[in-house]
Design a protein around this motif. Structure first.
Motif, PDB file in Angstrom:
ATOM      1  N   SER A 128      65.268  79.205  64.040  1.00  0.00           N
ATOM      2  CA  SER A 128      65.293  78.753  62.656  1.00  0.00           C
ATOM      3  C   SER A 128      65.226  77.239  62.614  1.00  0.00           C
ATOM      4  O   SER A 128      65.727  76.562  63.507  1.00  0.00           O
ATOM      5  CB  SER A 128      66.591  79.195  61.974  1.00  0.00           C
ATOM      6  OG  SER A 128      66.632  80.589  61.856  1.00  0.00           O
ATOM      7  N   GLY A 129      64.594  76.726  61.568  1.00  0.00           N
ATOM      8  CA  GLY A 129      64.536  75.278  61.431  1.00  0.00           C
ATOM      9  C   GLY A 129      63.288  74.817  60.711  1.00  0.00           C
ATOM     10  O   GLY A 129      62.521  75.610  60.164  1.00  0.00           O
ATOM     11  N   VAL A 130      63.079  73.506  60.748  1.00  0.00           N
ATOM     12  CA  VAL A 130      61.943  72.873  60.111  1.00  0.00           C
ATOM     13  C   VAL A 130      60.821  72.714  61.129  1.00  0.00           C
ATOM     14  O   VAL A 130      61.059  72.289  62.268  1.00  0.00           O
ATOM     15  CB  VAL A 130      62.337  71.493  59.538  1.00  0.00           C
ATOM     16  CG1 VAL A 130      61.124  70.774  58.972  1.00  0.00           C
ATOM     17  CG2 VAL A 130      63.415  71.647  58.482  1.00  0.00           C
ATOM     18  N   TYR A 131      59.617  73.044  60.708  1.00  0.00           N
ATOM     19  CA  TYR A 131      58.416  72.892  61.535  1.00  0.00           C
ATOM     20  C   TYR A 131      57.330  72.221  60.700  1.00  0.00           C
ATOM     21  O   TYR A 131      57.391  72.236  59.469  1.00  0.00           O
ATOM     22  CB  TYR A 131      57.931  74.252  62.057  1.00  0.00           C
ATOM     23  CG  TYR A 131      58.894  74.839  63.060  1.00  0.00           C
ATOM     24  CD1 TYR A 131      58.707  74.647  64.421  1.00  0.00           C
ATOM     25  CD2 TYR A 131      60.002  75.558  62.638  1.00  0.00           C
ATOM     26  CE1 TYR A 131      59.615  75.158  65.339  1.00  0.00           C
ATOM     27  CE2 TYR A 131      60.911  76.064  63.548  1.00  0.00           C
ATOM     28  CZ  TYR A 131      60.717  75.856  64.894  1.00  0.00           C
ATOM     29  OH  TYR A 131      61.618  76.353  65.798  1.00  0.00           O
ATOM     30  N   PHE A 132      56.376  71.628  61.371  1.00  0.00           N
ATOM     31  CA  PHE A 132      55.261  70.965  60.707  1.00  0.00           C
ATOM     32  C   PHE A 132      53.958  71.600  61.166  1.00  0.00           C
ATOM     33  O   PHE A 132      53.829  71.954  62.346  1.00  0.00           O
ATOM     34  CB  PHE A 132      55.249  69.472  61.037  1.00  0.00           C
ATOM     35  CG  PHE A 132      56.491  68.768  60.568  1.00  0.00           C
ATOM     36  CD1 PHE A 132      56.554  68.244  59.280  1.00  0.00           C
ATOM     37  CD2 PHE A 132      57.596  68.643  61.387  1.00  0.00           C
ATOM     38  CE1 PHE A 132      57.702  67.611  58.828  1.00  0.00           C
ATOM     39  CE2 PHE A 132      58.746  68.007  60.947  1.00  0.00           C
ATOM     40  CZ  PHE A 132      58.804  67.490  59.666  1.00  0.00           C
ATOM     41  N   TYR A 133      53.032  71.746  60.252  1.00  0.00           N
ATOM     42  CA  TYR A 133      51.706  72.209  60.644  1.00  0.00           C
ATOM     43  C   TYR A 133      50.696  71.151  60.239  1.00  0.00           C
ATOM     44  O   TYR A 133      50.804  70.538  59.183  1.00  0.00           O
ATOM     45  CB  TYR A 133      51.377  73.594  60.083  1.00  0.00           C
ATOM     46  CG  TYR A 133      51.443  73.761  58.593  1.00  0.00           C
ATOM     47  CD1 TYR A 133      50.280  73.810  57.825  1.00  0.00           C
ATOM     48  CD2 TYR A 133      52.654  73.912  57.933  1.00  0.00           C
ATOM     49  CE1 TYR A 133      50.328  74.002  56.453  1.00  0.00           C
ATOM     50  CE2 TYR A 133      52.715  74.099  56.569  1.00  0.00           C
ATOM     51  CZ  TYR A 133      51.548  74.143  55.839  1.00  0.00           C
ATOM     52  OH  TYR A 133      51.593  74.321  54.478  1.00  0.00           O
ATOM     53  N   ASN A 175      57.340  71.164  66.311  1.00  0.00           N
ATOM     54  CA  ASN A 175      58.761  71.165  65.962  1.00  0.00           C
ATOM     55  C   ASN A 175      59.145  69.777  65.459  1.00  0.00           C
ATOM     56  O   ASN A 175      58.317  68.864  65.417  1.00  0.00           O
ATOM     57  CB  ASN A 175      59.626  71.639  67.138  1.00  0.00           C
ATOM     58  CG  ASN A 175      59.532  70.739  68.354  1.00  0.00           C
ATOM     59  OD1 ASN A 175      59.155  69.557  68.270  1.00  0.00           O
ATOM     60  ND2 ASN A 175      59.876  71.279  69.511  1.00  0.00           N
ATOM     61  N   VAL A 176      60.425  69.586  65.094  1.00  0.00           N
ATOM     62  CA  VAL A 176      60.856  68.303  64.526  1.00  0.00           C
ATOM     63  C   VAL A 176      60.810  67.168  65.543  1.00  0.00           C
ATOM     64  O   VAL A 176      60.826  66.003  65.169  1.00  0.00           O
ATOM     65  CB  VAL A 176      62.273  68.393  63.888  1.00  0.00           C
ATOM     66  CG1 VAL A 176      62.246  69.257  62.652  1.00  0.00           C
ATOM     67  CG2 VAL A 176      63.283  68.871  64.893  1.00  0.00           C
ATOM     68  N   ARG A 177      60.724  67.488  66.818  1.00  0.00           N
ATOM     69  CA  ARG A 177      60.589  66.458  67.863  1.00  0.00           C
ATOM     70  C   ARG A 177      59.136  66.053  68.074  1.00  0.00           C
ATOM     71  O   ARG A 177      58.848  65.193  68.893  1.00  0.00           O
ATOM     72  CB  ARG A 177      61.174  66.964  69.179  1.00  0.00           C
ATOM     73  CG  ARG A 177      62.656  67.189  69.128  1.00  0.00           C
ATOM     74  CD  ARG A 177      63.163  67.666  70.457  1.00  0.00           C
ATOM     75  NE  ARG A 177      64.588  67.911  70.393  1.00  0.00           N
ATOM     76  CZ  ARG A 177      65.237  68.641  71.255  1.00  0.00           C
ATOM     77  NH1 ARG A 177      64.605  69.197  72.270  1.00  0.00           N
ATOM     78  NH2 ARG A 177      66.529  68.812  71.129  1.00  0.00           N
ATOM     79  N   GLY A 178      58.219  66.716  67.362  1.00  0.00           N
ATOM     80  CA  GLY A 178      56.800  66.406  67.527  1.00  0.00           C
ATOM     81  C   GLY A 178      56.142  67.136  68.672  1.00  0.00           C
ATOM     82  O   GLY A 178      54.997  66.849  69.017  1.00  0.00           O
ATOM     83  N   GLN A 179      56.843  68.091  69.265  1.00  0.00           N
ATOM     84  CA  GLN A 179      56.299  68.865  70.384  1.00  0.00           C
ATOM     85  C   GLN A 179      55.434  69.999  69.851  1.00  0.00           C
ATOM     86  O   GLN A 179      55.812  70.677  68.887  1.00  0.00           O
ATOM     87  CB  GLN A 179      57.427  69.436  71.246  1.00  0.00           C
ATOM     88  CG  GLN A 179      58.303  68.379  71.858  1.00  0.00           C
ATOM     89  CD  GLN A 179      59.593  68.957  72.424  1.00  0.00           C
ATOM     90  OE1 GLN A 179      60.221  69.813  71.802  1.00  0.00           O
ATOM     91  NE2 GLN A 179      59.991  68.479  73.590  1.00  0.00           N
ATOM     92  N   LEU A 180      54.290  70.210  70.504  1.00  0.00           N
ATOM     93  CA  LEU A 180      53.401  71.302  70.116  1.00  0.00           C
ATOM     94  C   LEU A 180      54.087  72.638  70.371  1.00  0.00           C
ATOM     95  O   LEU A 180      54.574  72.894  71.472  1.00  0.00           O
ATOM     96  CB  LEU A 180      52.091  71.235  70.905  1.00  0.00           C
ATOM     97  CG  LEU A 180      51.083  72.346  70.641  1.00  0.00           C
ATOM     98  CD1 LEU A 180      50.563  72.284  69.213  1.00  0.00           C
ATOM     99  CD2 LEU A 180      49.939  72.267  71.641  1.00  0.00           C
ATOM    100  N   VAL A 181      54.133  73.472  69.338  1.00  0.00           N
ATOM    101  CA  VAL A 181      54.744  74.802  69.429  1.00  0.00           C
ATOM    102  C   VAL A 181      53.666  75.866  69.545  1.00  0.00           C
ATOM    103  O   VAL A 181      53.744  76.762  70.393  1.00  0.00           O
ATOM    104  CB  VAL A 181      55.633  75.082  68.190  1.00  0.00           C
ATOM    105  CG1 VAL A 181      56.109  76.524  68.164  1.00  0.00           C
ATOM    106  CG2 VAL A 181      56.795  74.115  68.153  1.00  0.00           C
TER     107      VAL A 181
END
Length: 133
Positions: free
Chosen positions: A111-116, A76-82
């Motif tokens: 909903s929102g921004v995520y990083f992979y 997630n945007v906080r850098g927490q593993l989802v």
């Protein structure tokens, strides 16, 4: 072929092909060779569709001659593993995996921004994606 998989040895024959009138075709051994389609470098593709709802596809490549530990994680945007999508040794090839928008505990994310992020041997790359509900 062994158990429905081609092991890269032997010959492949084209028995017949149908083409519309005035269409020219040319085949070569290089086109039919399994080595011709192996990636030459590590790569992490942009997910598609993006933005997405309810699922998206992520593609990545492992170059020929490489067997490496592969980790593909969603943050997630906080850098927490989802979610961890891949955590295993992979051999050369092009791969695709779908993410259904759920976390490691099975809950749908908001909903929102995520990083992979793909980490494969010495290679690592991060991309951004958006979930819209």
């Amino acid at each position: 072929a062994l158990n429905g998989k081609f092991d890269g040895t032997g010959e492949i024959s084209l028995l017949s092909a149908g083409f519309e009138q005035n269409v020219k075709s040319e085949l070569s051994k290089e086109v039919l060779s399994p080595k011709a389609i192996l990636p030459k470098a590590f790569a992490l593709g942009q997910n598609y569709p993006n933005p997405f709802n309810p699922s998206t596809t992520i593609a990545y490549d492992i170059p020929e001659g490489k067997d490496v530990q592969v980790r593909l994680n969603i943050y997630n945007v906080r850098g927490q593993l989802v979610r961890t999508l891949v955590d295993e040794v992979k051999s050369e090839g092009a791969y695709q995996i779908q993410w259904d928008g759920s976390s490691n505990n099975g809950q749908k994310v908001s909903s929102g921004v995520y990083f992979y992020r793909l980490v494969a041997g010495e290679f690592n790359q991060t991309r951004k994606m958006v979930i819209l509900k």
